[in-house]
Design a protein around this motif. Sequence first.
Motif, mmCIF file in Angstrom:
data_model
loop_
_atom_site.group_PDB
_atom_site.id
_atom_site.type_symbol
_atom_site.label_atom_id
_atom_site.label_comp_id
_atom_site.label_asym_id
_atom_site.label_seq_id
_atom_site.Cartn_x
_atom_site.Cartn_y
_atom_site.Cartn_z
ATOM 1 N N ASP A 130 -2.334 1.854 10.110
ATOM 2 C CA ASP A 130 -1.418 0.841 8.978
ATOM 3 C C ASP A 130 -0.789 -0.008 9.822
ATOM 4 O O ASP A 130 -0.187 0.146 10.776
ATOM 5 N N HIS A 165 -2.571 7.759 2.684
ATOM 6 C CA HIS A 165 -2.791 6.319 3.200
ATOM 7 C C HIS A 165 -1.922 5.796 4.367
ATOM 8 O O HIS A 165 -1.799 4.741 4.441
ATOM 9 N N GLY A 172 0.866 -1.215 -0.087
ATOM 10 C CA GLY A 172 0.078 -0.035 -0.108
ATOM 11 C C GLY A 172 0.723 1.350 -0.022
ATOM 12 O O GLY A 172 0.305 2.246 0.040
ATOM 13 N N ILE A 213 -6.076 7.400 10.067
ATOM 14 C CA ILE A 213 -5.478 7.587 8.530
ATOM 15 C C ILE A 213 -6.678 7.373 7.741
ATOM 16 O O ILE A 213 -7.688 6.698 8.013
ATOM 17 N N ASP A 214 -6.516 8.035 6.617
ATOM 18 C CA ASP A 214 -7.650 8.178 5.611
ATOM 19 C C ASP A 214 -6.908 6.992 4.339
ATOM 20 O O ASP A 214 -6.231 7.354 3.636
ATOM 21 N N PRO A 215 -7.691 5.865 4.244
ATOM 22 C CA PRO A 215 -7.009 4.793 3.701
ATOM 23 C C PRO A 215 -7.499 4.964 2.104
ATOM 24 O O PRO A 215 -7.345 4.408 1.176
ATOM 25 N N PHE A 216 -8.514 5.890 2.196
ATOM 26 C CA PHE A 216 -9.357 5.935 0.833
ATOM 27 C C PHE A 216 -9.170 6.920 -0.244
ATOM 28 O O PHE A 216 -9.788 7.218 -1.240
ATOM 29 N N SER A 217 -8.212 7.922 0.301
ATOM 30 C CA SER A 217 -7.995 9.002 -0.500
ATOM 31 C C SER A 217 -7.295 8.683 -1.891
ATOM 32 O O SER A 217 -6.721 7.623 -1.930
ATOM 33 N N PRO A 218 -7.595 9.287 -3.007
ATOM 34 C CA PRO A 218 -7.119 8.864 -4.155
ATOM 35 C C PRO A 218 -5.615 8.671 -4.515
ATOM 36 O O PRO A 218 -4.827 9.324 -3.508
ATOM 37 N N VAL A 219 -5.069 7.891 -5.055
ATOM 38 C CA VAL A 219 -3.639 7.659 -5.113
ATOM 39 C C VAL A 219 -3.000 8.937 -5.650
ATOM 40 O O VAL A 219 -3.526 9.669 -6.268
ATOM 41 N N GLU A 258 1.382 12.878 4.610
ATOM 42 C CA GLU A 258 0.728 11.518 4.674
ATOM 43 C C GLU A 258 -0.206 11.246 3.618
ATOM 44 O O GLU A 258 -1.069 11.972 3.030
ATOM 45 N N SER A 297 -3.146 11.174 14.174
ATOM 46 C CA SER A 297 -2.144 10.243 13.595
ATOM 47 C C SER A 297 -2.693 8.596 13.753
ATOM 48 O O SER A 297 -2.309 8.038 12.920
ATOM 49 N N LEU A 298 -3.643 8.478 14.544
ATOM 50 C CA LEU A 298 -4.243 7.144 14.505
ATOM 51 C C LEU A 298 -5.485 6.871 13.847
ATOM 52 O O LEU A 298 -6.256 6.184 13.964
ATOM 53 N N ARG A 358 -9.701 17.265 6.233
ATOM 54 C CA ARG A 358 -9.357 16.141 6.764
ATOM 55 C C ARG A 358 -10.227 15.635 7.932
ATOM 56 O O ARG A 358 -10.131 14.220 8.048
#
Lengths: 505, 371
Positions: A385, B359, A353, A494-500, B357, A491-492, A455
Amino acid sequence: MLASINSATLLGVSGHPVRVEVHVANGLPAFGVVGLPDTSCREARDRVRAALVSSGLSWPSRRITVNLAPTGVPKAGAVLDLAMAVGLLVACGELEPETVDGLAFLGELGLDGSIRPVAGALPLVDAVEVDAVVVAPENRLEASLVEARQVHAISDLRGLVRALRGDDEWPATPTRDEVDEPTEGPDLSDVRGQPIPRFALEVAATGGHHLLMIGPPGAGKSMLARRLPGLLPRLDGADALQVARIRSAAGQDLPPGGLVRRPPWRAPHHGASAAALVGGGSGTMRPGEMSLAHGGVLFLDELGEFSPKVLDTLRQPLEEGTVRVSRVAGSAEYPARVLMVAAMNPCPCGGSGAPGGCRCPESVRARYVRRVSGPLLDRFDLRVDVQRPDPGELLDGNPGEASASVAERVESARKRARERGVRVNADLSPSDLEDAAVLEPAAVRLLEAALHAGRLSARGLHRVRAVALTISDLMDGDGRLGPDLVDTALSLRIDPFSPVGPSVR
Amino acid sequence: MAALAGLPEMGPARLRVLLASLGAAAAWKAVSSGRLPPEVSEVIGPRVESVSTTWVEAAHRRPPGVVMDDLIEAGVVVAGRGAALYPPALTDDPEPPEVLFSIGRPVVQNHGPAVAIVGTRRCTRYGTEVAVELGRGLAEAGVVVVSGLASGIDAASHSGVLAVDGGSPPVAVVATGLDVVYPARNRSLWHRVAEAGQILSEAPLGVGPARWRFPARNRIIAALADVLVVVESHLEGGSMYTVAAALERDRPVMVVPGSIRSPASEGTNRLLADGAAPVCGLADVLCALDLVGSGSVDPDKDMTRRPSGCDPADLDVLEALGWEPTTLDGLATRTRLAPVQLGSAVGRLQRAGLVAEEHGFLQRCAGQEVP
């Protein structure tokens, strides 16, 4: 020629008292059951007849009507068999009506006259309106958890008739002693390194914050999650009884001591249906995985593989702590207060990832992450993560901190939440947070910046505040939240789905 | 000619043969009547009959007048090969596009040196920053930057160019029709490029993203530039097509080196091993264009400078982060800091613009904003 016997039937995870009325009259020989019996309940006719005949008792060749009152409540299962048989014996004069006074009967009959255990003995015994109950020996432990009831356990109909007539003594009930559940879960000391996921587990256990772990296969997400129940405090009396009640209603075995003291752990497969997760089903309604995890941990591994529709049914129960299942036949309510932990890969290719490190085209990745809806993602206060631990940590041989010492910190930090009048910090409402979690001016500015940068949502803001408060509790703070705590909470999350790729306007 | 290019199943090769054998007007007549000359049928191959039927139908549905009206309405300029508005750099190309559609200012007709900046869509923070820096630096030096308006490196280089006031205009070559913004995420960037510079396409209006059009687009990018710079590329990235096209056309290929552990630099590092010239800074690109010493060029920025304006303790965290994407957990293992100390340090560094930051991966920034 009328008899009325106490019994009960199961609705959801609670029992409902039932009076089994048996009427024997002249007329063409027949045996009818009325009062909303389901199929297995109606089939009691054949079981009762065979059981009476095998036990050497007489079968009246007359017109028999059994009514299950109150007639409006649907009755499911074979739990009323025993009460019907006893009612018949009373109605035919085999037993004196006084002998069954103050007794309730709960059990299924075998064709040989044996009395078999039923699911949900605990809530059933709780529901009957008399002081003593007769159950199968296998149900004795569950039944005796209801302290107000005297429990008679007996294995067959012949023995029951002798005991009721006074020919024999009731078999002695051994006193129930609280046995500690022997098997302890896996220990956190097995986890090497991974300080941030460990910390996230501790915060989740303390504040009741749902946790999402994202990482490649083999990073140890399941291993970490499996250790979460060991960090939670043992269930207290009311909770332990509630959990035992749910397990009993689901027909599952209880631990030797009867009460469930260890927080449950449920890890449904990602192919699970909505009914399997939240409960329900046609006909007999059963508690789902969410209810079985009540008071403990619901672990959803491979969150991205669950059907999005199924996942979205979790949202309401997560919010309310109860599941309401409504069907044509009636509705039921199950307790479902869980700590949800989920794990997923960052993308279908199973890579780390890391930016630039994934082999999936962006469209494939986007489709994968869209399976988890935004509102559900919003329920996870903690999102971390998890990468494979550092090889040096794996090999240096020093075990990590043990579950017991972490659990101690969790327990003492939870006391502060109870002082605020809630079970855990995750239950604090936004207005409670205003009082309990005082933000320092610098922290306010920081949150404002995060809001403006997109955010955080307004809802996310409260959750970050609650998490920061939990961290403060863990560190023995006074509930004043400085920028350091807010930064850590952010910091705990995170946004895992923001575009690449970095967004370029 | 625009109407011909707009027919379904019409590709550059078929169009070239049609125009070469008949000329535009006669070709349209042949296509709309279904009487194709033998050399065209030969290029199409066994499916000639069905293709011809499709063309006849489409030609009747949309006669040249209608197509022209649509183009004028969309503000699209059409340039056939040899026309005045056709880019001179493409005239002698081995595979020249027969017709080019464009919007914006006519940049490609008359410009000084041009550099193509290309790279992967799945780039790292490092790649983005370098692409922005190069785009900005080249635009300041008056060099036209050509790229592809894809997400990732392409978008970063365009936005670097756009960040310069009064610099050279951006040029984009896209693979879709000029009325189809792809990827949709880049909509605002697309419009800004069209406003400040020029967007070109070989595809007629209404054409969506088709797989084969991207490598075809890449050859135009390579042909328009004097130097090709690859910022980040995976081993099998689309940028590799651009590199191949540039080599065919004797354009120098320059490559930005990356970490040997970063998959996004695997392709570029391989190119370096194969002999491509490394780009260690803007000066290397300018040098390749013979522009160094012209006085309009800033010297390279000093990358070793310690960022100012933050806590020395936070700088240790920054040092530990290094220049590769790392998770918070990885950083915690390296620094041995407690979660709260580390979380707050990372928060401060993020606000200082030194860490970004994505992902859950933290990446060190060169201390400048990505516009």
